[in-house]
Design a protein around this motif. Structure first.
Motif, PDB file in Angstrom:
ATOM      1  N   PRO A  21      24.963  80.430   2.000  1.00  0.00           N
ATOM      2  CA  PRO A  21      24.807  81.653   2.166  1.00  0.00           C
ATOM      3  C   PRO A  21      25.312  82.417   3.014  1.00  0.00           C
ATOM      4  CG  PRO A  21      24.342  79.724   4.402  1.00  0.00           C
ATOM      5  CD  PRO A  21      24.663  78.974   2.371  1.00  0.00           C
ATOM      6  N   ARG A  22      24.603  83.752   2.716  1.00  0.00           N
ATOM      7  CA  ARG A  22      24.927  85.166   2.697  1.00  0.00           C
ATOM      8  C   ARG A  22      24.736  85.795   3.787  1.00  0.00           C
ATOM      9  NH1 ARG A  22      24.041  87.813  -3.219  1.00  0.00           N
ATOM     10  NH2 ARG A  22      25.311  85.874  -4.138  1.00  0.00           N
ATOM     11  N   VAL A  23      26.406  86.636   4.297  1.00  0.00           N
ATOM     12  CA  VAL A  23      26.279  86.973   5.584  1.00  0.00           C
ATOM     13  C   VAL A  23      26.644  88.400   4.946  1.00  0.00           C
ATOM     14  CG1 VAL A  23      27.771  87.818   7.600  1.00  0.00           C
ATOM     15  CG2 VAL A  23      27.679  85.108   6.984  1.00  0.00           C
ATOM     16  N   PRO A  24      25.776  89.710   5.565  1.00  0.00           N
ATOM     17  CA  PRO A  24      26.010  90.957   5.143  1.00  0.00           C
ATOM     18  C   PRO A  24      27.056  92.083   5.638  1.00  0.00           C
ATOM     19  CG  PRO A  24      23.717  90.416   6.416  1.00  0.00           C
ATOM     20  CD  PRO A  24      24.553  89.363   6.108  1.00  0.00           C
ATOM     21  N   GLY A  25      27.064  92.912   5.074  1.00  0.00           N
ATOM     22  CA  GLY A  25      28.465  93.836   6.355  1.00  0.00           C
ATOM     23  C   GLY A  25      29.340  94.138   5.568  1.00  0.00           C
ATOM     24  N   SER A  26      29.953  95.654   5.098  1.00  0.00           N
ATOM     25  CA  SER A  26      31.180  96.419   4.687  1.00  0.00           C
ATOM     26  C   SER A  26      31.942  96.357   5.799  1.00  0.00           C
ATOM     27  CB  SER A  26      30.909  96.791   3.808  1.00  0.00           C
ATOM     28  OG  SER A  26      29.535  96.332   2.992  1.00  0.00           O
ATOM     29  N   ASP A  27      31.530  97.114   7.077  1.00  0.00           N
ATOM     30  CA  ASP A  27      31.824  97.574   8.407  1.00  0.00           C
ATOM     31  C   ASP A  27      32.201  97.753   8.975  1.00  0.00           C
ATOM     32  OD1 ASP A  27      32.591 100.041   6.089  1.00  0.00           O
ATOM     33  OD2 ASP A  27      30.884 101.018   6.566  1.00  0.00           O
ATOM     34  N   HIS A  56      34.471  91.715   4.423  1.00  0.00           N
ATOM     35  CA  HIS A  56      33.095  90.300   4.019  1.00  0.00           C
ATOM     36  C   HIS A  56      32.532  90.127   4.491  1.00  0.00           C
ATOM     37  CE1 HIS A  56      34.920  90.884  -0.629  1.00  0.00           C
ATOM     38  NE2 HIS A  56      36.454  90.711   0.888  1.00  0.00           N
ATOM     39  N   GLY A  57      31.562  90.114   5.318  1.00  0.00           N
ATOM     40  CA  GLY A  57      30.439  89.320   5.748  1.00  0.00           C
ATOM     41  C   GLY A  57      30.918  89.910   6.964  1.00  0.00           C
ATOM     42  N   ALA A  58      30.481  91.358   7.092  1.00  0.00           N
ATOM     43  CA  ALA A  58      30.786  91.816   8.674  1.00  0.00           C
ATOM     44  C   ALA A  58      29.672  91.846  10.208  1.00  0.00           C
ATOM     45  CB  ALA A  58      30.672  93.305   7.930  1.00  0.00           C
ATOM     46  N   TYR A  59      28.650  91.021   9.231  1.00  0.00           N
ATOM     47  CA  TYR A  59      27.254  91.104  10.454  1.00  0.00           C
ATOM     48  C   TYR A  59      28.005  89.800  11.197  1.00  0.00           C
ATOM     49  CZ  TYR A  59      23.900  94.310   8.380  1.00  0.00           C
ATOM     50  OH  TYR A  59      23.434  95.559   7.884  1.00  0.00           O
ATOM     51  N   ASP A  66      23.523  97.099   2.085  1.00  0.00           N
ATOM     52  CA  ASP A  66      23.649  95.782   3.358  1.00  0.00           C
ATOM     53  C   ASP A  66      21.774  95.820   2.916  1.00  0.00           C
ATOM     54  OD1 ASP A  66      25.915  96.711   4.357  1.00  0.00           O
ATOM     55  OD2 ASP A  66      24.818  96.693   6.124  1.00  0.00           O
ATOM     56  N   SER A  67      21.020  96.606   2.808  1.00  0.00           N
ATOM     57  CA  SER A  67      19.641  96.092   2.675  1.00  0.00           C
ATOM     58  C   SER A  67      19.218  96.202   1.634  1.00  0.00           C
ATOM     59  CB  SER A  67      18.176  97.313   3.349  1.00  0.00           C
ATOM     60  OG  SER A  67      18.464  97.300   4.513  1.00  0.00           O
ATOM     61  N   LYS A  68      19.453  96.716   0.345  1.00  0.00           N
ATOM     62  CA  LYS A  68      19.601  96.824  -0.968  1.00  0.00           C
ATOM     63  C   LYS A  68      20.324  95.115  -1.577  1.00  0.00           C
ATOM     64  CE  LYS A  68      20.124 102.025  -1.529  1.00  0.00           C
ATOM     65  NZ  LYS A  68      20.392 102.929  -2.648  1.00  0.00           N
ATOM     66  N   LEU A  69      21.418  94.705  -0.888  1.00  0.00           N
ATOM     67  CA  LEU A  69      21.613  93.704  -1.486  1.00  0.00           C
ATOM     68  C   LEU A  69      20.919  92.284  -0.713  1.00  0.00           C
ATOM     69  CD1 LEU A  69      25.292  94.232  -1.178  1.00  0.00           C
ATOM     70  CD2 LEU A  69      24.323  93.661  -3.439  1.00  0.00           C
ATOM     71  N   ARG A  70      20.382  92.458   0.237  1.00  0.00           N
ATOM     72  CA  ARG A  70      19.541  91.130   0.934  1.00  0.00           C
ATOM     73  C   ARG A  70      18.236  91.614  -0.181  1.00  0.00           C
ATOM     74  NH1 ARG A  70      17.076  94.306   4.762  1.00  0.00           N
ATOM     75  NH2 ARG A  70      15.427  94.248   3.273  1.00  0.00           N
ATOM     76  N   SER A  71      17.515  92.948   0.005  1.00  0.00           N
ATOM     77  CA  SER A  71      15.778  92.497  -1.302  1.00  0.00           C
ATOM     78  C   SER A  71      16.594  92.114  -2.278  1.00  0.00           C
ATOM     79  CB  SER A  71      15.400  93.582  -0.739  1.00  0.00           C
ATOM     80  OG  SER A  71      16.493  95.069  -1.662  1.00  0.00           O
ATOM     81  N   ALA A 107      16.280  94.367  12.967  1.00  0.00           N
ATOM     82  CA  ALA A 107      15.320  94.982  13.072  1.00  0.00           C
ATOM     83  C   ALA A 107      16.337  96.924  12.873  1.00  0.00           C
ATOM     84  CB  ALA A 107      15.195  95.306  14.975  1.00  0.00           C
ATOM     85  N   ALA A 108      17.714  96.115  12.669  1.00  0.00           N
ATOM     86  CA  ALA A 108      18.507  97.674  12.706  1.00  0.00           C
ATOM     87  C   ALA A 108      18.238  98.532  11.016  1.00  0.00           C
ATOM     88  CB  ALA A 108      19.953  96.751  12.821  1.00  0.00           C
ATOM     89  N   GLN A 109      17.941  96.797  10.732  1.00  0.00           N
ATOM     90  CA  GLN A 109      18.000  97.351   8.587  1.00  0.00           C
ATOM     91  C   GLN A 109      16.830  97.480   8.752  1.00  0.00           C
ATOM     92  OE1 GLN A 109      18.542  93.406   6.451  1.00  0.00           O
ATOM     93  NE2 GLN A 109      21.267  94.298   6.532  1.00  0.00           N
ATOM     94  N   ALA A 110      15.848  97.242   9.101  1.00  0.00           N
ATOM     95  CA  ALA A 110      14.334  98.082   9.046  1.00  0.00           C
ATOM     96  C   ALA A 110      14.303  99.036   9.691  1.00  0.00           C
ATOM     97  CB  ALA A 110      13.006  97.433   9.770  1.00  0.00           C
TER      98      ALA A 110
END
Ligand code: NAP
Length: 343
Positions: A81-87, A114-117, A65-70, A321-324
Protein backbone atom coordinates in the motif's frame (compact mmCIF):
# COMPACT_ATOMS: atom_id res chain seq x y z
CA UNK A 1 -6.20 -2.61 10.77
CA UNK A 2 -9.25 -0.47 10.08
CA UNK A 3 -9.90 0.37 6.44
CA UNK A 4 -12.48 2.62 4.79
CA UNK A 5 -12.76 4.64 1.60
CA UNK A 6 -11.26 8.13 1.81
CA UNK A 7 -14.47 10.06 1.60
CA UNK A 8 -15.63 12.10 -1.39
CA UNK A 9 -18.57 13.51 0.45
CA UNK A 10 -17.65 14.53 3.95
CA UNK A 11 -19.31 12.73 6.84
CA UNK A 12 -17.80 12.15 10.24
CA UNK A 13 -14.74 10.04 9.35
CA UNK A 14 -12.40 12.70 10.67
CA UNK A 15 -14.03 12.51 14.06
CA UNK A 16 -12.51 9.03 14.37
CA UNK A 17 -8.92 10.25 14.24
CA UNK A 18 -7.22 9.62 17.54
CA UNK A 19 -3.78 10.79 18.55
CA UNK A 20 -2.82 7.67 20.50
CA UNK A 21 -0.37 5.00 19.36
CA UNK A 22 -2.32 4.51 16.16
CA UNK A 23 -1.84 6.34 12.91
CA UNK A 24 -4.57 7.22 10.46
CA UNK A 25 -3.35 7.48 6.92
CA UNK A 26 -4.54 7.56 3.34
CA UNK A 27 -3.40 4.67 1.16
CA UNK A 28 -3.94 3.21 -2.28
CA UNK A 29 -3.34 -0.33 -3.41
CA UNK A 30 -3.98 0.15 -7.14
CA UNK A 31 -3.63 2.98 -9.65
CA UNK A 32 -6.87 4.76 -10.46
CA UNK A 33 -9.14 7.72 -9.72
CA UNK A 34 -9.52 9.40 -6.33
CA UNK A 35 -11.85 6.54 -5.32
CA UNK A 36 -8.87 4.16 -4.88
CA UNK A 37 -7.81 6.18 -1.84
CA UNK A 38 -8.60 4.48 1.45
CA UNK A 39 -8.50 5.88 4.97
CA UNK A 40 -6.70 3.32 7.08
CA UNK A 41 -5.67 2.89 10.69
CA UNK A 42 -2.23 1.34 11.26
CA UNK A 43 0.08 1.10 14.28
CA UNK A 44 2.39 4.09 14.61
CA UNK A 45 5.92 2.96 13.82
CA UNK A 46 8.76 3.77 16.22
CA UNK A 47 11.31 6.41 15.31
CA UNK A 48 14.19 4.80 13.43
CA UNK A 49 17.85 5.47 14.24
CA UNK A 50 18.72 8.87 12.79
CA UNK A 51 15.06 9.78 12.40
CA UNK A 52 11.96 11.05 14.16
CA UNK A 53 8.20 10.60 14.23
CA UNK A 54 6.31 13.77 13.36
CA UNK A 55 2.64 14.19 14.29
CA UNK A 56 1.30 16.21 11.40
CA UNK A 57 -0.72 19.41 11.83
CA UNK A 58 -1.23 20.20 8.13
CA UNK A 59 -0.51 18.39 4.87
CA UNK A 60 -0.08 19.98 1.43
CA UNK A 61 -1.87 18.49 -1.60
CA UNK A 62 0.14 18.75 -4.84
CA UNK A 63 -0.81 17.87 -8.44
CA UNK A 64 1.92 15.19 -8.47
CA UNK A 65 0.01 13.27 -5.76
CA UNK A 66 -2.86 12.74 -8.21
CA UNK A 67 -0.56 12.09 -11.19
CA UNK A 68 1.20 9.30 -9.28
CA UNK A 69 -2.06 7.84 -7.94
CA UNK A 70 -3.63 7.73 -11.41
CA UNK A 71 -0.52 6.28 -13.05
CA UNK A 72 -0.26 9.33 -15.34
CA UNK A 73 3.23 9.80 -13.89
CA UNK A 74 5.00 6.44 -14.18
CA UNK A 75 6.27 4.86 -10.98
CA UNK A 76 7.25 1.35 -9.92
CA UNK A 77 4.52 -1.30 -9.67
CA UNK A 78 2.60 -1.17 -6.38
CA UNK A 79 4.01 -3.92 -4.18
CA UNK A 80 2.65 -2.61 -0.87
CA UNK A 81 0.00 0.00 0.00
CA UNK A 82 1.24 3.43 -1.00
CA UNK A 83 0.70 6.59 1.05
CA UNK A 84 0.63 9.79 -1.05
CA UNK A 85 2.09 13.15 -0.19
CA UNK A 86 5.41 14.97 0.05
CA UNK A 87 4.53 18.10 2.02
CA UNK A 88 3.59 18.38 5.69
CA UNK A 89 4.32 20.28 8.87
CA UNK A 90 3.93 19.06 12.42
CA UNK A 91 5.41 18.38 15.84
CA UNK A 92 8.21 15.93 16.67
CA UNK A 93 6.72 13.33 19.03
CA UNK A 94 9.54 10.78 19.15
CA UNK A 95 13.26 10.97 18.45
CA UNK A 96 15.34 7.98 17.33
CA UNK A 97 18.84 6.99 18.42
CA UNK A 98 21.61 9.25 17.21
CA UNK A 99 19.45 12.34 16.69
CA UNK A 100 20.81 15.24 18.71
CA UNK A 101 19.58 18.32 16.82
CA UNK A 102 15.86 17.71 17.30
CA UNK A 103 13.73 17.11 20.37
CA UNK A 104 10.18 16.12 21.21
CA UNK A 105 7.96 19.20 20.85
CA UNK A 106 9.94 20.81 18.02
CA UNK A 107 7.72 22.34 15.35
CA UNK A 108 8.99 21.34 11.94
CA UNK A 109 8.40 21.43 8.20
CA UNK A 110 9.08 18.14 6.43
CA UNK A 111 11.21 18.32 3.31
CA UNK A 112 10.43 15.62 0.75
CA UNK A 113 8.25 13.64 3.16
CA UNK A 114 7.45 10.04 2.27
CA UNK A 115 3.75 9.38 2.79
CA UNK A 116 2.66 12.76 4.11
CA UNK A 117 -1.10 11.97 4.00
CA UNK A 118 -0.90 10.63 7.53
CA UNK A 119 -1.36 11.66 11.15
CA UNK A 120 2.21 10.46 11.83
CA UNK A 121 5.16 10.53 9.43
CA UNK A 122 8.62 9.03 9.84
CA UNK A 123 11.39 11.34 8.65
CA UNK A 124 15.16 11.44 8.80
CA UNK A 125 16.69 14.29 10.78
CA UNK A 126 18.01 15.72 7.50
CA UNK A 127 14.47 16.16 6.21
CA UNK A 128 13.45 18.52 8.99
CA UNK A 129 13.35 22.30 8.76
CA UNK A 130 12.46 24.37 11.81
CA UNK A 131 9.07 26.04 11.51
CA UNK A 132 9.20 29.65 12.71
CA UNK A 133 6.53 30.27 15.36
CA UNK A 134 5.03 33.08 13.28
CA UNK A 135 4.40 30.78 10.30
CA UNK A 136 1.02 29.04 10.51
CA UNK A 137 0.64 25.29 10.07
CA UNK A 138 -1.17 25.56 6.73
CA UNK A 139 1.42 27.94 5.30
CA UNK A 140 4.25 25.74 6.57
CA UNK A 141 2.76 22.66 4.90
CA UNK A 142 2.24 24.59 1.66
CA UNK A 143 5.84 25.75 1.21
CA UNK A 144 7.35 22.42 0.13
CA UNK A 145 7.04 21.42 -3.50
CA UNK A 146 5.67 24.72 -4.87
CA UNK A 147 8.16 27.16 -3.34
CA UNK A 148 11.19 24.89 -3.66
CA UNK A 149 10.42 24.21 -7.32
CA UNK A 150 9.85 27.88 -8.14
CA UNK A 151 12.98 28.98 -6.30
CA UNK A 152 15.22 26.36 -7.93
CA UNK A 153 13.81 26.86 -11.42
CA UNK A 154 14.26 30.64 -11.30
CA UNK A 155 17.78 30.35 -9.92
CA UNK A 156 18.65 27.74 -12.56
CA UNK A 157 17.26 30.03 -15.28
CA UNK A 158 19.44 32.85 -13.95
CA UNK A 159 16.54 35.18 -13.14
CA UNK A 160 17.97 38.30 -11.49
CA UNK A 161 17.67 42.06 -11.19
CA UNK A 162 16.70 43.42 -14.60
CA UNK A 163 15.44 40.10 -16.06
CA UNK A 164 12.06 40.00 -17.75
CA UNK A 165 10.46 36.68 -16.86
CA UNK A 166 7.37 35.07 -18.35
CA UNK A 167 5.54 32.62 -16.06
CA UNK A 168 2.93 30.36 -17.62
CA UNK A 169 0.49 29.31 -14.90
CA UNK A 170 1.23 32.29 -12.67
CA UNK A 171 -1.88 31.88 -10.51
CA UNK A 172 -1.03 28.32 -9.41
CA UNK A 173 0.92 27.44 -6.29
CA UNK A 174 4.27 27.24 -8.11
CA UNK A 175 3.43 30.29 -10.20
CA UNK A 176 2.53 32.46 -7.21
CA UNK A 177 5.80 31.50 -5.50
CA UNK A 178 7.77 32.25 -8.68
CA UNK A 179 6.15 35.67 -9.03
CA UNK A 180 7.15 36.61 -5.50
CA UNK A 181 10.76 35.42 -5.74
CA UNK A 182 11.22 37.15 -9.11
CA UNK A 183 9.72 40.38 -7.75
CA UNK A 184 12.00 40.24 -4.69
CA UNK A 185 15.04 39.71 -6.91
CA UNK A 186 14.23 42.77 -9.01
CA UNK A 187 12.93 41.07 -12.15
CA UNK A 188 9.96 42.22 -14.22
CA UNK A 189 7.35 39.50 -14.58
CA UNK A 190 4.63 38.79 -17.12
CA UNK A 191 2.32 36.03 -15.88
CA UNK A 192 -0.52 34.12 -17.49
CA UNK A 193 -3.70 33.04 -15.78
CA UNK A 194 -7.42 32.78 -16.37
CA UNK A 195 -9.54 35.91 -16.59
CA UNK A 196 -10.73 35.34 -13.01
CA UNK A 197 -7.17 35.41 -11.64
CA UNK A 198 -5.78 38.51 -13.36
CA UNK A 199 -6.18 40.63 -10.24
CA UNK A 200 -4.26 38.09 -8.15
CA UNK A 201 -1.36 38.19 -10.62
CA UNK A 202 -1.35 41.99 -10.40
CA UNK A 203 -1.37 41.85 -6.56
CA UNK A 204 1.79 39.76 -6.70
CA UNK A 205 3.54 42.38 -8.81
CA UNK A 206 3.17 40.74 -12.23
CA UNK A 207 1.84 42.09 -15.51
CA UNK A 208 -1.19 39.84 -16.01
CA UNK A 209 -2.11 38.25 -19.33
CA UNK A 210 -5.06 35.93 -20.01
CA UNK A 211 -4.03 32.62 -21.57
CA UNK A 212 -5.89 31.25 -24.61
CA UNK A 213 -5.93 31.97 -28.32
CA UNK A 214 -3.85 35.02 -29.28
CA UNK A 215 -1.56 34.63 -26.24
CA UNK A 216 1.66 35.73 -27.96
CA UNK A 217 0.12 38.93 -29.26
CA UNK A 218 -1.36 39.77 -25.86
CA UNK A 219 2.04 39.27 -24.22
CA UNK A 220 3.68 41.52 -26.84
CA UNK A 221 1.04 44.18 -26.20
CA UNK A 222 1.55 43.92 -22.43
CA UNK A 223 5.32 44.28 -22.83
CA UNK A 224 4.89 47.33 -25.05
CA UNK A 225 2.46 48.91 -22.63
CA UNK A 226 4.92 48.41 -19.76
CA UNK A 227 7.86 49.75 -21.77
CA UNK A 228 9.68 46.40 -21.69
CA UNK A 229 11.71 45.21 -24.67
CA UNK A 230 11.09 41.50 -24.57
CA UNK A 231 11.05 38.31 -22.55
CA UNK A 232 14.44 36.85 -21.62
CA UNK A 233 13.47 33.91 -19.38
CA UNK A 234 10.40 31.62 -19.28
CA UNK A 235 9.11 29.32 -16.55
CA UNK A 236 6.45 26.98 -17.88
CA UNK A 237 4.21 25.80 -15.03
CA UNK A 238 1.26 25.15 -17.38
CA UNK A 239 2.58 22.65 -19.92
CA UNK A 240 0.13 23.52 -22.70
CA UNK A 241 1.15 23.56 -26.39
CA UNK A 242 -0.02 27.16 -26.48
CA UNK A 243 2.36 28.12 -23.63
CA UNK A 244 5.26 26.39 -25.36
CA UNK A 245 4.52 27.94 -28.77
CA UNK A 246 4.25 31.43 -27.28
CA UNK A 247 7.56 30.87 -25.51
CA UNK A 248 9.26 29.88 -28.76
CA UNK A 249 7.91 32.96 -30.54
CA UNK A 250 9.06 35.30 -27.78
CA UNK A 251 12.47 33.90 -26.79
CA UNK A 252 15.27 33.18 -29.27
CA UNK A 253 17.43 30.90 -27.13
CA UNK A 254 15.47 27.85 -26.00
CA UNK A 255 17.88 27.22 -23.14
CA UNK A 256 16.25 30.28 -21.52
CA UNK A 257 12.96 28.36 -21.37
CA UNK A 258 12.36 25.83 -18.60
CA UNK A 259 9.39 23.57 -17.95
CA UNK A 260 8.31 21.78 -14.80
CA UNK A 261 5.36 20.05 -16.49
CA UNK A 262 6.36 18.53 -19.83
CA UNK A 263 9.81 17.29 -18.89
CA UNK A 264 9.36 14.19 -21.06
CA UNK A 265 9.34 16.42 -24.18
CA UNK A 266 12.07 18.84 -23.14
CA UNK A 267 14.98 17.22 -25.00
CA UNK A 268 13.03 17.01 -28.25
CA UNK A 269 11.96 20.68 -27.86
CA UNK A 270 15.42 21.88 -26.86
CA UNK A 271 14.23 23.47 -23.61
CA UNK A 272 15.30 22.88 -20.00
CA UNK A 273 13.30 20.79 -17.57
CA UNK A 274 13.35 20.01 -13.90
CA UNK A 275 11.49 16.80 -13.02
CA UNK A 276 7.93 16.97 -14.43
CA UNK A 277 8.48 13.69 -16.28
CA UNK A 278 12.03 14.48 -17.38
CA UNK A 279 14.24 11.39 -17.59
CA UNK A 280 17.16 13.53 -16.37
CA UNK A 281 17.32 13.65 -12.56
CA UNK A 282 17.88 16.95 -10.76
CA UNK A 283 21.57 17.76 -10.34
CA UNK A 284 23.07 18.04 -6.86
CA UNK A 285 23.08 21.82 -7.28
CA UNK A 286 19.39 21.86 -8.21
CA UNK A 287 18.55 19.63 -5.25
CA UNK A 288 20.54 21.91 -2.96
CA UNK A 289 18.61 24.93 -4.27
CA UNK A 290 15.32 23.16 -3.55
CA UNK A 291 16.50 22.36 -0.01
CA UNK A 292 17.62 25.94 0.56
CA UNK A 293 14.21 27.27 -0.49
CA UNK A 294 12.43 25.93 2.61
CA UNK A 295 14.30 28.07 5.13
CA UNK A 296 14.39 31.07 2.79
CA UNK A 297 10.63 30.93 2.21
CA UNK A 298 9.75 30.34 5.87
CA UNK A 299 11.81 33.38 6.81
CA UNK A 300 10.17 35.54 4.14
CA UNK A 301 6.72 34.47 5.37
CA UNK A 302 7.76 35.32 8.92
CA UNK A 303 8.86 38.77 7.74
CA UNK A 304 5.55 39.29 5.95
CA UNK A 305 7.33 39.41 2.59
CA UNK A 306 5.97 36.22 1.06
CA UNK A 307 2.38 35.07 0.94
CA UNK A 308 1.09 31.54 0.61
CA UNK A 309 -2.50 31.54 -0.57
CA UNK A 310 -4.58 28.79 1.03
CA UNK A 311 -7.46 27.79 -1.23
CA UNK A 312 -9.24 25.18 0.89
CA UNK A 313 -8.88 22.79 3.83
CA UNK A 314 -10.23 19.27 3.90
CA UNK A 315 -10.12 16.68 6.69
CA UNK A 316 -7.49 14.00 6.00
CA UNK A 317 -10.30 11.45 5.70
CA UNK A 318 -11.57 13.43 2.68
CA UNK A 319 -8.34 13.20 0.72
CA UNK A 320 -10.24 11.84 -2.29
CA UNK A 321 -12.39 14.97 -2.44
CA UNK A 322 -9.30 17.14 -1.94
CA UNK A 323 -7.48 15.49 -4.84
CA UNK A 324 -10.56 15.71 -7.05
CA UNK A 325 -10.75 19.44 -6.28
CA UNK A 326 -7.04 19.82 -7.03
CA UNK A 327 -7.50 18.18 -10.44
CA UNK A 328 -10.56 20.22 -11.35
CA UNK A 329 -9.01 23.56 -10.36
CA UNK A 330 -11.95 24.15 -8.03
CA UNK A 331 -9.89 26.36 -5.70
CA UNK A 332 -7.19 28.91 -6.36
CA UNK A 333 -4.43 28.50 -3.79
CA UNK A 334 -3.11 25.51 -1.93
CA UNK A 335 -5.35 22.69 -0.82
CA UNK A 336 -4.51 21.58 2.70
CA UNK A 337 -5.45 18.34 4.46
CA UNK A 338 -6.04 18.63 8.17
CA UNK A 339 -5.30 15.53 10.28
CA UNK A 340 -7.31 17.04 13.13
CA UNK A 341 -11.07 17.45 13.10
CA UNK A 342 -11.80 20.81 11.47
CA UNK A 343 -13.39 23.31 13.79
N1 NAP B 1 8.65 19.43 -12.00
C1 NAP B 1 8.44 19.70 -10.73
O1 NAP B 1 9.30 19.50 -9.86
C2 NAP B 1 7.09 20.22 -10.35
C3 NAP B 1 6.89 20.73 -9.06
C4 NAP B 1 5.65 21.29 -8.76
C5 NAP B 1 4.63 21.29 -9.69
N2 NAP B 1 4.86 20.75 -10.91
C6 NAP B 1 3.78 20.76 -11.92
O2 NAP B 1 3.54 22.13 -12.25
C7 NAP B 1 2.16 22.32 -12.53
C8 NAP B 1 1.61 23.44 -11.64
O3 NAP B 1 1.65 23.00 -10.29
P1 NAP B 1 0.90 23.85 -9.16
O4 NAP B 1 1.12 23.19 -7.88
O5 NAP B 1 1.23 25.28 -9.33
O6 NAP B 1 -0.62 23.61 -9.61
P2 NAP B 1 -1.93 24.42 -9.22
O7 NAP B 1 -1.73 25.19 -7.98
O8 NAP B 1 -3.02 23.44 -9.33
O9 NAP B 1 -2.07 25.52 -10.37
C9 NAP B 1 -2.26 25.18 -11.70
C10 NAP B 1 -2.47 26.48 -12.43
O10 NAP B 1 -2.42 26.22 -13.83
C11 NAP B 1 -3.14 27.26 -14.43
N3 NAP B 1 -3.52 26.87 -15.78
C12 NAP B 1 -4.42 25.94 -16.16
N4 NAP B 1 -4.47 25.89 -17.50
C13 NAP B 1 -3.58 26.81 -17.95
C14 NAP B 1 -3.18 27.24 -19.23
N5 NAP B 1 -3.68 26.69 -20.34
N6 NAP B 1 -2.24 28.22 -19.33
C15 NAP B 1 -1.72 28.78 -18.23
N7 NAP B 1 -2.05 28.40 -16.98
C16 NAP B 1 -2.98 27.44 -16.86
C17 NAP B 1 -4.33 27.50 -13.55
O11 NAP B 1 -4.58 28.89 -13.64
P3 NAP B 1 -6.08 29.46 -13.63
O12 NAP B 1 -6.69 28.92 -12.36
O13 NAP B 1 -5.87 30.94 -13.60
O14 NAP B 1 -6.74 28.92 -14.85
C18 NAP B 1 -3.82 27.11 -12.16
O15 NAP B 1 -3.67 28.22 -11.32
C19 NAP B 1 1.48 20.95 -12.31
O16 NAP B 1 1.40 20.30 -13.55
C20 NAP B 1 2.46 20.24 -11.41
O17 NAP B 1 2.37 18.83 -11.49
C21 NAP B 1 6.05 20.21 -11.26
Amino acid sequence: MTRRRASHSGGDDHALISMGSMTWQVQYREFGGPEVLEFVEVPTPAAPAGGVVVETRAIGVNPIDSKLRSGLRKSSPIAAPRVPGSDAAGVVVEVGAGVSDWAVGDEVILRGAHGAYSTHVIASAGQLVQKPAAVGWDEAAAIGIPASTAYQALRSLGVEQGSTLLVHGGSGAVGQAALQFARDWGASVVATGSEANQERLRELGAIPVVYGQGLTERIREALKHAGLEGIDRVLDAAGSDEALEASFELVADRSDIGTIVVGARAAELGIRAWAGGSPVPLTEEEQALRAEAYGVTAELIELGEFEVEIGARYPLAEAAAAQAASLSGAHRGKIILSPLPLS
